[in-house]
Design a protein around this motif. Structure first.
Motif, short mmCIF file in Angstrom:
data_model
loop_
_atom_site.label_atom_id
_atom_site.label_comp_id
_atom_site.label_asym_id
_atom_site.label_seq_id
_atom_site.Cartn_x
_atom_site.Cartn_y
_atom_site.Cartn_z
N TYR A 12 31.61 19.62 44.04
CA TYR A 12 30.91 20.64 43.60
C TYR A 12 31.41 22.02 44.17
CZ TYR A 12 27.27 24.04 42.74
OH TYR A 12 26.47 24.83 42.46
N TYR A 13 31.72 22.69 43.69
CA TYR A 13 32.07 24.11 44.41
C TYR A 13 31.63 25.36 43.48
CZ TYR A 13 34.31 28.05 46.55
OH TYR A 13 34.57 29.38 47.15
N ARG A 14 30.97 26.27 43.91
CA ARG A 14 30.40 27.30 43.21
C ARG A 14 31.36 28.43 43.57
NH1 ARG A 14 29.02 31.49 40.97
NH2 ARG A 14 26.97 32.00 39.94
N PRO A 15 32.20 29.12 42.67
CA PRO A 15 33.05 30.30 43.08
C PRO A 15 32.08 31.65 43.36
CG PRO A 15 33.87 29.16 41.45
CD PRO A 15 32.50 28.52 41.50
N ALA A 16 32.65 32.13 44.52
CA ALA A 16 31.68 33.47 44.85
C ALA A 16 32.51 34.69 44.49
CB ALA A 16 31.34 33.49 46.18
N GLY A 17 33.68 34.57 43.87
CA GLY A 17 34.59 35.64 43.58
C GLY A 17 36.06 35.08 42.69
N ARG A 18 36.95 35.80 43.06
CA ARG A 18 38.18 35.35 42.65
C ARG A 18 39.11 34.25 43.52
NH1 ARG A 18 41.72 40.55 41.68
NH2 ARG A 18 42.72 39.03 40.33
N GLU A 19 38.33 33.59 44.21
CA GLU A 19 39.21 32.73 45.15
C GLU A 19 40.01 31.82 44.45
OE1 GLU A 19 34.72 31.27 45.49
OE2 GLU A 19 35.96 33.17 44.98
N VAL A 20 39.49 31.15 43.53
CA VAL A 20 40.16 30.09 42.80
C VAL A 20 41.39 30.58 42.00
CG1 VAL A 20 39.88 28.66 40.71
CG2 VAL A 20 38.06 28.92 42.34
N LEU A 73 43.03 33.28 42.98
CA LEU A 73 43.96 33.68 43.93
C LEU A 73 44.73 32.35 44.30
CD1 LEU A 73 41.95 36.44 45.46
CD2 LEU A 73 43.77 36.71 43.82
N PHE A 74 44.08 31.53 44.89
CA PHE A 74 44.52 30.27 45.55
C PHE A 74 45.57 29.79 44.40
CE2 PHE A 74 45.12 25.79 46.75
CZ PHE A 74 44.96 26.12 47.97
N GLU A 75 45.22 29.44 43.21
CA GLU A 75 46.28 29.00 42.20
C GLU A 75 47.34 29.71 42.02
OE1 GLU A 75 43.32 26.66 39.00
OE2 GLU A 75 43.79 28.90 38.63
N ALA A 76 47.41 30.88 42.20
CA ALA A 76 48.54 31.84 42.09
C ALA A 76 49.30 31.66 43.61
CB ALA A 76 47.99 33.41 42.31
N ALA A 77 48.67 31.50 44.62
CA ALA A 77 49.56 31.33 45.71
C ALA A 77 50.07 29.80 45.92
CB ALA A 77 48.40 31.34 47.21
N TYR A 78 49.31 28.62 45.28
CA TYR A 78 49.91 27.62 45.23
C TYR A 78 51.20 27.51 44.51
CZ TYR A 78 51.04 22.57 44.83
OH TYR A 78 51.29 21.31 44.68
N GLY A 109 49.40 33.93 53.56
CA GLY A 109 48.59 34.98 53.26
C GLY A 109 47.11 34.62 53.60
N ALA A 110 46.04 35.22 53.11
CA ALA A 110 44.56 34.84 53.62
C ALA A 110 43.60 35.12 52.56
CB ALA A 110 44.50 35.67 54.84
N LEU A 111 42.59 34.23 52.59
CA LEU A 111 41.51 34.54 51.58
C LEU A 111 40.19 34.63 52.68
CD1 LEU A 111 42.04 31.91 48.81
CD2 LEU A 111 42.58 34.32 48.79
N ASP A 112 39.44 35.64 52.26
CA ASP A 112 38.23 35.87 53.30
C ASP A 112 37.11 35.18 52.54
OD1 ASP A 112 39.23 37.45 55.33
OD2 ASP A 112 39.24 39.05 53.69
N PHE A 113 36.38 34.26 53.27
CA PHE A 113 34.99 33.60 52.80
C PHE A 113 33.89 34.06 53.52
CE2 PHE A 113 38.51 30.90 51.31
CZ PHE A 113 37.84 30.49 50.00
N HIS A 114 32.75 34.46 52.96
CA HIS A 114 31.54 34.64 53.33
C HIS A 114 30.32 33.85 53.04
CE1 HIS A 114 33.59 38.38 54.84
NE2 HIS A 114 34.27 38.29 53.52
N TYR A 115 29.31 33.93 53.50
CA TYR A 115 28.11 33.24 53.03
C TYR A 115 27.88 33.84 51.45
CZ TYR A 115 27.56 31.37 57.45
OH TYR A 115 27.80 30.89 58.91
#
Length: 269
Positions: free
Chosen positions: A15-23, A25-30, A170-176
């Motif tokens: 279970y993961y609830r996206p908070a922005g565009r991280e999914v 962006l990570f797919e593009a990086a992969y 590259g870097a992805l920022d995560f916050h609460y």
């Protein structure tokens, strides 16, 4: 698929609830096999995110919890004695490189500086891992990706990533998560109702305002889920918050008094 990494496949969707565009962006990086750093506070969902992405991409995930005792040999491998004499055993990083897994170095700055240097040839155009003791250069499998995480707000200058390492990633920022999303996560993961989840999130958000003053870290989403799980198990909210949220993050009496006040404000005396 190589038999050695089949155990590292994630069988069911985390279970993961996206908070922005991280999914996205990570797919593009992969797709470019770009090495990635996940940056964010403790317990905000970095590890769950990479588990979800490994499942989504259908790639095995080899996770390594970094600590100050982690050596380069722990990562790449070593010669060991067995019944047949001295035999080389690949470490988890080498296994990921050979077989095409995502290798996740969790809290990488906790590892010794001389240990993290071994990843440099993997994180640039070479995509190779030198095994000096074995006299071998392992070229990375086409599916291999290197991912690291760390908490930039909790590191001293002695425990930070070198610029020579940073510039390879590259870097992805995560916050609460935002209040509404965090409430949804606590409801889902902690099996509590909306009202209880909202109260728990309110306590956490107040505690995070103390970060940098009375606390190194506020109450994390992970801690909220633990407290919610206790409540759903029949433990009263005050005791659940004490066990899972307030006592683990501080030993200072005045700070604990303030945190207990937050709990009382949301759940009553």
């Amino acid at each position: 698929m190589d038999e050695r990494i089949k155990p590292y496949l994630i069988a069911s969707e985390p279970y993961y609830r996206p908070a922005g565009r991280e999914v996205e962006l990570f797919e593009a990086a992969y797709a470019r096999r770009m090495p990635i750093i996940l940056k964010g506070p403790t317990g905000c969902g970095k590890t769950r995110f990479i588990e979800y992405m490994a499942w989504r991409l259908r790639k095995p995930l080899i996770a390594i919890a970094c600590n100050e005792d982690l050596s380069a040999s722990d990562l790449v491998g070593r010669f060991l004695l067995d019944a047949n004499g001295t035999v080389w055993h690949d470490g988890p990083l080498t296994t990921a490189v050979r077989c095409g897994a995502i290798c996740y170095l969790d809290e990488v700055v906790e590892a010794r500086a001389d240990t993290t240097v071994v990843i440099h040839p993997l994180a640039d155009h070479r995509r190779a891992l030198p095994l000096d003791r074995r006299g071998e250069l392992v070229l990375a499998h086409a599916d291999f990706q290197l991912v690291m995480s760390y908490n930039p707000g909790y590191q001293s200058s002695a425990k930070d990533l070198k610029m020579s390492t940073r510039q390879r990633f590259g870097a992805l920022d995560f916050h609460y998560p935002h209040k509404e999303i965090e409430t949804e996560i606590v409801m889902r993961e902690g099996a509590v109702d909306s009202d209880t989840a909202t109260r728990l999130v309110g306590i956490a958000r107040q505690s995070r305002e103390l970060r940098g003053r009375a606390l190194d870290e506020g109450i994390s989403t992970r801690m909220l889920i633990h407290a919610a799980g206790l409540i759903s198990h029949g433990i009263d909210p005050h005791a659940a918050c004490r066990i899972a949220m307030t006592r683990p993050i501080s030993d200072e009496e005045d700070v604990l008094h303030a945190l207990d006040g937050f709990v009382e404000a949301h759940f009553g005396t």
